[in-house]
Design an enzyme around this catalytic site. Structure first.
Site, PDB file in Angstrom:
ATOM      1  CG  HIS A  91      -0.860  -8.695   0.545  1.00 37.68           C
ATOM      2  ND1 HIS A  91      -0.509  -7.373   0.430  1.00 37.68           N
ATOM      3  CD2 HIS A  91      -2.209  -8.699   0.456  1.00 37.68           C
ATOM      4  CE1 HIS A  91      -1.586  -6.621   0.286  1.00 37.68           C
ATOM      5  NE2 HIS A  91      -2.629  -7.412   0.294  1.00 37.68           N
ATOM      6  CE1 TYR A 148      -3.027  -3.024   0.480  1.00 34.03           C
ATOM      7  CE2 TYR A 148      -3.612  -2.215   2.661  1.00 34.03           C
ATOM      8  CZ  TYR A 148      -3.772  -3.131   1.647  1.00 34.03           C
ATOM      9  OH  TYR A 148      -4.683  -4.158   1.794  1.00 34.03           O
TER      10      TYR A 148
END
Length: 280
Positions: free
Chosen positions: A110, A52
């Protein structure tokens, strides 16, 4: 006004609030302000990721907040390109440097990226980082049961949490049953699906009207009653408060069933099937 959010205890003893703040695309000073406003409203779980590119923003919000660090639960995630053991070790350290934090409460892989076949060594890196005090609890995102079974078989340790796509149009019933049987908490990403899909939905609208609540509040209450942690994203202080104002009403079994019937086989938002999808 600050709302107290109930907590769930993970299989390793760490407690997490049942609603947290998603931070994807909350960057820079505006992002830090948005996250600080959420903490002021009562949020204690903040979800970020290396990919991010806002771990620094989250760390800045933690420093600006008047809430002690030990009362917050900060999550970050290891990207696919760094799943090789040595790279994973370094990346966890880099994650902490970016946020200027001494530890993460929760750190997740992730995506499994099964074609690369490195998720077990990434898991070993997370285990070692936990032993050395850099992480309090370790988990995964988007893992299927067979991926998790392999982690436990090869390392002896299963995740505390699996963050998966979960919303009314993709309710993951079989996955939820498996996780409950295996004592692994589910965390829902994109818990509200897409506004363009949920806002016109008549079923959700009727349920919301009957409780004098918004559709978002009904959906987040649904997650809560399923036993899943949700992490809705919002930069608006009003919406942030709305999203955690769900503990003064309950959905009936009939209403839960009505929402369950909204699920679709092709309900994924971006068709990201963890059996084949890879993210780096």
């Amino acid at each position: 006004m600050s709302i107290s959010i109930p907590e769930i205890t993970l299989n390793d003893g760490l407690t997490l609030p049942v609603i947290g703040l998603g931070t994807y695309s909350l960057n820079g000073n505006a992002g830090a302000n948005a996250i600080t406003s959420a903490i002021d409203a009562g949020y204690r779980l903040i979800d970020t990721a290396y990919n991010y590119e806002n771990e620094g923003t989250v760390g800045e919000a933690v420093r600006r907040s008047s809430i002690p660090r030990e009362e917050l639960r900060i999550t970050s995630k290891l990207p696919g390109r760094y799943q090789a053991y040595d790279k994973a070790v370094t990346t966890i350290q880099e994650s902490l440097y970016r946020a200027n934090l001494d530890y993460y409460d929760l750190y997740l892989i992730h995506w499994p990226n099964p074609k690369q076949d490195k998720y077990v060594e990434a898991w070993q890196a997370l285990l070692d980082a936990k032993k050395s005090g850099l992480i309090r609890s370790i988990g995964v995102c988007n893992f299927l049961p067979e991926h998790i079974e392999r982690l436990e078989k090869e390392t002896g340790t299963k995740p505390s949490i699996n963050q998966i796509e979960l919303h009314p149009f993709f309710n993951q019933e079989q996955q939820r049953i498996w996780h409950e049987e295996n004592n692994i908490t589910i965390e829902s990403w994109s818990p509200l699906a897409r506004a363009s899909a949920v806002l016109p939905n008549e079923t959700l609208g009727k349920i919301a009207d009957s409780h004098n609540k918004t559709i978002s509040q009904v959906i987040l209450r649904w997650h809560y009653q399923l036993g899943a942690i949700s992490i809705p994203k919002s930069s608006s202080p009003e919406r942030q408060l709305e999203n955690i104002s769900i503990f003064d009403f309950s959905l009936t079994e009939t209403e839960m069933s009505m929402i369950a019937e909204l699920t679709r086989p092709d309900g994924r938002i971006n068709n990201q099937d963890p059996a084949t999808y890879e993210e780096f």
